[in-house]
Enzyme design. Structure first.
Site, PDB file in Angstrom:
ATOM      1  N   LYS A   1       0.878  -1.174   0.000  1.00 20.37           N
ATOM      2  CA  LYS A   1       0.000   0.000   0.000  1.00 20.37           C
ATOM      3  C   LYS A   1       0.916   1.225   0.000  1.00 20.37           C
ATOM      4  CE  LYS A   1      -4.235   1.606   2.168  1.00 20.37           C
ATOM      5  NZ  LYS A   1      -4.890   1.992   0.923  1.00 20.37           N
TER       6      LYS A   1
HETATM    7  N1  PMP Z   1      -7.805  -1.804  -2.864  1.00 16.30           N
HETATM    8  C1  PMP Z   1      -7.154  -0.627  -2.846  1.00 16.30           C
HETATM    9  C2  PMP Z   1      -6.316  -0.261  -4.022  1.00 16.30           C
HETATM   10  C3  PMP Z   1      -7.270   0.232  -1.752  1.00 16.30           C
HETATM   11  O1  PMP Z   1      -6.622   1.397  -1.737  1.00 16.30           O
HETATM   12  C4  PMP Z   1      -8.094  -0.139  -0.662  1.00 16.30           C
HETATM   13  C5  PMP Z   1      -8.249   0.776   0.516  1.00 16.30           C
HETATM   14  N2  PMP Z   1      -7.246   0.571   1.466  1.00 16.30           N
HETATM   15  C6  PMP Z   1      -8.745  -1.388  -0.715  1.00 16.30           C
HETATM   16  C7  PMP Z   1      -8.578  -2.186  -1.833  1.00 16.30           C
HETATM   17  C8  PMP Z   1      -9.597  -1.865   0.440  1.00 16.30           C
HETATM   18  O2  PMP Z   1      -8.770  -2.213   1.529  1.00 16.30           O
HETATM   19  P1  PMP Z   1      -9.313  -2.103   3.023  1.00 16.30           P
HETATM   20  O3  PMP Z   1     -10.549  -2.914   3.074  1.00 16.30           O
HETATM   21  O4  PMP Z   1      -8.220  -2.686   3.834  1.00 16.30           O
HETATM   22  O5  PMP Z   1      -9.551  -0.681   3.295  1.00 16.30           O
END
Ligand code: PMP
Length: 293
Positions: free
Chosen positions: A152
């Site tokens: 991320k």
């Molecule tokens: N995919 C991407 C590219 C994201 O940025 C996010 C947000 N963090 C998610 C999926 C969803 O992840 P989460 O459920 O951990 O927020």
């Protein structure tokens, strides 16, 4: 009172919260971040988010100069200093201040750490009742051969390009395909379809291992619903009984239109609705308590 933001060891008012223009997070997107939510005086899945941020940092060989519990405590402190009961928290760790060369060894002072915590509002407002529309982006998701989607990172241009297409077509979100043409994820959410009461979501080799995705898989398991992690195409989404996105900001978001095709009855389906409620119940009743100041 002005919002207080943690920057490299101290909490400062937002107007004074500054990072150097020579920070490699700014110059190269060299860093990692998280998006976390607090509900009802508790931070939801705090440890999972902190763990994911440390794994992303490890993957880019970035040393976070504190332990995971210390980071978790700082996140809680950012909430309590700002009297946040229900809000959104954004920890960011960048490579730090260097020079114009991209070599991380230039960043001798070490990582820059920022934690922003703000009171939050619902991302899509009343669209949760109506359902969301999504379109497919013309640019593909960066493949794992080039950059692991598990990281991320501060480099979201691939997602921003896709998001711009949603804006141009007035869609709520945008789907990205992998290089094979299978759906990978939305610009900031994971993606599920439901067909004959079976939930399907792509394996995380082409998308971020979302914490909401994992939570929804658990909630489905508790209901003895089958969840299959496999690749599927736009055909499967266009003809699905139900579709939804999952993400910390979006929560469980019902999708009722994909590329102009109506999904199911054109309103949030029964499985999506039950998951929306179950997710809401969970976030409202669990999490790490924010200490009162
Ligand atoms: N995919 C991407 C590219 C994201 O940025 C996010 C947000 N963090 C998610 C999926 C969803 O992840 P989460 O459920 O951990 O927020």
């Amino acid at each position: 009172m002005e919002n207080l933001i943690y920057v490299n060891g101290e909490f400062v008012p937002q107007s004074q919260a500054k990072v150097s223009v020579l920070d490699h997070g700014f110059l190269y997107g060299d860093g990692v971040f998280e998006g976390i939510r607090a509900y009802n005086g508790r931070v939801f899945k705090l440890e999972k988010h902190v763990d994911r941020m440390f794994l992303s940092a490890k993957a880019i060989d970035l040393q976070i100069p504190m332990s995971r519990p210390e980071m978790a405590n700082l996140i809680l402190e950012a909430c309590s200093r700002n009297k946040i009961e229900t809000g959104y928290i954004r920890p960011v760790v960048s490579r730090g201040v260097g020079d114009l060369g991209l070599d991380p060894r230039k960043c001798k002072q070490g990582a820059t750490i920022v934690i922003i915590a703000v009171p939050s509002i619902s991302l899509y407002g009343d669209a949760y009742e109506r359902g969301l529309s999504v379109v497919t982006a013309s640019n593909r998701r960066v493949p794992p051969q080039c950059l692991s989607p598990s990281i991320k990172s501060l480099n979201y241009l691939n997602n921003v390009l896709a998001r711009i297409e949603a804006n141009h077509t007035n869609a709520d979100e945008v789907l990205m395909l992998d290089l094979q043409g299978y759906i990978s994820e939305a610009s900031a959410d994971n993606f599920f379809i439901v067909r004959n009461k079976v939930l399907m979501t792509p394996p995380t080799s082409t998308n971020l291992p979302g914490i909401t995705r994992e939570t929804v898989i658990d909630l489905a398991g508790q209901r003895k619903w089958r969840v299959v992690e496999q690749f599927f195409s736009l055909f499967d989404a266009w003809t699905a009984d139900e579709c939804f996105i999952t993400g910390t900001a979006a929560e469980v978001g019902p999708v009722v239109k994909v590329d102009g095709r109506q999904i199911g009855e054109g309103k949030p389906g029964p499985i999506t609705k039950e998951l929306m409620k179950a997710y809401r119940d969970l976030v409202m009743s669990t999490g790490t308590p924010i200490p009162k100041k």
